[in-house]
Design a protein around this motif. Structure first.
Motif, mmCIF file in Angstrom:
data_model
loop_
_atom_site.group_PDB
_atom_site.id
_atom_site.type_symbol
_atom_site.label_atom_id
_atom_site.label_comp_id
_atom_site.label_asym_id
_atom_site.label_seq_id
_atom_site.Cartn_x
_atom_site.Cartn_y
_atom_site.Cartn_z
ATOM 1 N N VAL A 384 116.601 22.481 -50.263
ATOM 2 C CA VAL A 384 115.539 23.004 -49.423
ATOM 3 C C VAL A 384 115.712 24.515 -49.302
ATOM 4 N N THR A 385 114.654 25.232 -48.914
ATOM 5 C CA THR A 385 114.723 26.692 -48.783
ATOM 6 C C THR A 385 114.511 27.098 -47.327
ATOM 7 N N MET A 386 115.014 28.278 -46.991
ATOM 8 C CA MET A 386 114.811 28.850 -45.656
ATOM 9 C C MET A 386 114.378 30.304 -45.798
ATOM 10 N N ASP A 387 113.254 30.651 -45.174
ATOM 11 C CA ASP A 387 112.792 32.045 -45.167
ATOM 12 C C ASP A 387 113.451 32.777 -44.009
ATOM 13 N N VAL A 388 114.051 33.924 -44.332
ATOM 14 C CA VAL A 388 114.858 34.651 -43.354
ATOM 15 C C VAL A 388 114.477 36.124 -43.369
ATOM 16 N N ARG A 389 114.126 36.637 -42.214
ATOM 17 C CA ARG A 389 113.883 38.075 -42.091
ATOM 18 C C ARG A 389 115.216 38.800 -42.158
ATOM 19 N N LEU A 412 120.990 24.537 -49.232
ATOM 20 C CA LEU A 412 120.019 25.468 -48.661
ATOM 21 C C LEU A 412 119.987 26.766 -49.451
ATOM 22 N N GLU A 413 118.803 27.120 -49.922
ATOM 23 C CA GLU A 413 118.592 28.424 -50.564
ATOM 24 C C GLU A 413 117.961 29.361 -49.541
ATOM 25 N N ILE A 414 118.614 30.483 -49.303
ATOM 26 C CA ILE A 414 118.088 31.477 -48.368
ATOM 27 C C ILE A 414 117.156 32.421 -49.122
ATOM 28 N N ILE A 415 115.925 32.560 -48.617
ATOM 29 C CA ILE A 415 114.952 33.480 -49.217
ATOM 30 C C ILE A 415 114.770 34.647 -48.252
ATOM 31 N N THR A 422 107.988 37.324 -44.457
ATOM 32 C CA THR A 422 108.380 36.022 -43.912
ATOM 33 C C THR A 422 107.329 35.472 -42.957
ATOM 34 N N LEU A 423 106.756 36.332 -42.120
ATOM 35 C CA LEU A 423 105.750 35.859 -41.173
ATOM 36 C C LEU A 423 104.468 35.421 -41.864
#
Length: 547
Positions: A384-389, A412-415, A422-423
């Motif tokens: 799964v991926t996570m969008d991170v500011r 987890l893949e951090i994007i 991100t928003l």
């Protein structure tokens, strides 16, 4: 205004060279701030306007809270209540629709103009008709540009009347009127600076209600008055001697734009600033070891969370939602990246808000999470991926969560991305997992309940873009409960309704709420009366003095 001209303003600057030094990031070590001036190092680059009818940024809220008055203001001794500011008293009609406010006598704006109910009415009118970002706080009561002059009107010079469309809980209405968008402006002064506008399909009024002028101008009655704002450089406030209450103890306050925590700490240690406002844990530790310095903190109405998009088939499984809540190392986060700047808090209502539930049932429990994943048919985990500011604390939090998820077989893949990237993706419901924060728009439980526990239309075309909607969480029953809480007049019963909502969100939601923000400040020990409030517009500097 140009820097060289700014230095010539004798009412602001004690001496051109000395004050210029205060405003420069590279102030020589050993400088001392003037005895009658408070200088704060603060990241104020978010300020885009000083118009209280338009501003919706955290730094501007602090300035507005110190420079404008409201009908009612949050009661810092009991934040579940409000107290009169310009209003001496108020009543609510038997049908719960009409609020009548009596103003305190003899009030004046900083300009010397008298404050009347007509000023209050026009302030509401201009905020609604301008229809900038914060206008919804007033508009949600059935107020529009077409009816605002009837719904918000002066009965006489000392009496203002506000009529809403439903018999809402009075606490809800009054809390919304304590928001900065309800600040009272000097109508006579602002009307001298209105600019003509050609009506269009998007804006049907023939003037800008002074918006262009108030972006940098001032027309308030607060304990301080705005003397100058220079974008990305400084804000200068000057004591308002026409203030109706206790006058400010200091002559002026200067907010210097300083973004870096280390730079603020060094300036504080050198005596170049009196207060450092954006300190990270390492710099807080250094301040604690300095005998000339101290620090203070206050929980703010901002919670940090991760959310799981229910469009993702794996994340939509109830057992997976539950497993994620056991795959955050809350204790480790609290003792490292969040140390001093956040406290573990797992419910959607921040501390100090009516109905807040102080329960933190989840701990890191990889074995429990694995059991839940197995029940969901995902014993081997998934990707799964996570969008991170990009930036702290979100990057550090995401990396910690990546590690603990991995212990349960979730890859987890951090994007990473900037705030806009991100928003934009999050608001379009195109993420898997998002990590971010949510701050209250006004100091009432509905501000958070409406976004975490309400989703009137879960379709992609839905117009109410709550956090529940962004994560495709279809919750008709919780939505009805959230709406019902707005109409409960008994504060105790209303608080219980929100506690019930919080318990249900804890157990079933796609939200893993991690912590509540602690705002911190480092300060020189010669400061007296400096305190941080529960919201960004309650960081009052009027009581601050120097020994």
């Amino acid at each position: 205004m140009m820097m060289e001209n700014f230095a010539l303003r004798s009412r602001i600057l004690l001496a051109g060279a000395a004050m210029s030094a205060l405003l420069l990031a590279g102030t020589p070590a050993g400088a001392v701030t003037p005895a009658d001036t408070l200088v704060e190092g603060f990241a104020i680059d978010d300020i885009i306007t000083m118009d209280p009818g338009e501003a919706f940024e955290l730094s501007t809220a602090e300035v507005t809270g110190n420079t404008y008055d409201l009908l009612v203001r949050l009661d810092l001794s009991d934040t579940s209540k409000v107290k009169g500011d310009l209003a001496e008293s108020w009543t609510v009609s038997d049908d719960g629709l009409t609020y009548t406010f009596k103003l305190k006598p003899g009030l004046k704006f900083a300009s010397g103009n008298p404050i009347t109910a007509a000023d209050v009415a026009w302030s509401f009118e201009r905020a609604v008709k301008l229809d900038k970002s914060p206008a919804f706080i007033i508009g949600q009561f059935g107020i529009s540009g077409d009816n605002v002059t009837e719904k918000a009107k002066a009965v006489d010079d000392g009496t203002f009347q506000f009529t809403v469309d439903k018999a809402y809980a009075p606490s809800f209405v009054l809390n919304c009127l304590s928001a900065t968008v309800a600040s009272v402006v000097d109508a006579k002064l602002v009307k001298e600076h209105v600019a003509a506008v050609t009506p269009s399909a998007d804006y049907k009024w023939d003037n800008d209600f002074g918006n262009a002028w108030l972006k940098t101008g001032y027309a308030g009655s607060g304990v301080f008055k705005l003397r100058e704002w220079r974008a990305n450089e400084a804000v200068v406030l000057e004591r308002n001697d026409n203030y109706y209450g206790e006058k400010a103890k200091l002559a002026r306050v200067i907010y210097r734009n300083m973004k870096e925590s280390s730079g603020q700490r060094l300036a504080l240690e050198a005596g170049d600033i009196d207060v450092a406002r954006n300190l990270e844990p390492n710099d807080l530790d250094a301040i604690a070891k300095n005998a000339d310095l101290t620090s203070t903190s206050a929980p703010k109405g901002t919670v940090y969370y991760i959310s799981l998009n229910q469009k993702n088939a794996n994340l939509a499984k109830p057992e997976v939602r539950q497993a994620f809540k056991y795959l955050v190392d809350y204790d480790a986060l609290g003792s490292t990246i969040l140390k001093g700047i956040g406290e573990i808090h797992q419910t959607f209502l921040p501390k100090g808000v009516l109905g807040e539930l102080d329960e933190n049932p989840f701990k890191l429990d990889v074995a429990k999470a694995k059991e839940l994943l197995a029940k969901a048919g995902l014993a081997d985990g998934f990707s799964v991926t996570m969008d991170v500011r990009t930036g702290q604390p979100t990057t550090g939090m995401a990396e910690s969560i990546q590690q603990t998820l991995g212990q349960a077989g979730i890859k987890l893949e951090i994007i990473p991305g900037d705030g806009k990237q991100t928003l934009t993706k999050y608001r379009a419901r195109n993420h898997d997992i998002y990590i971010g924060n949510w701050g209250q728009d006004y100091f009432d439980p509905n501000s958070n309940a409406q976004t975490f526990a309400s989703n009137p239309d879960n379709s992609d075309a839905g117009k109410s873009h709550t956090l529940a909607w962004r994560n495709s969480w279809d919750i008709p029953d919780l939505t009805k409960q959230t709406e019902a809480a707005l109409l409960e007049k008994d504060s105790t019963k209303r608080a219980d309704m929100y506690k019930d909502l919080e318990k249900k969100i804890l157990d079933t939601s796609p939200f893993v709420i991690i912590h509540q923000q602690l705002e911190v400040a480092g300060l020189r020990k010669n400061l007296k009366g400096f305190a941080l409030g529960p919201s960004f517009d309650t960081n009052f500097v009027g009581p601050v003095a120097k020994e």
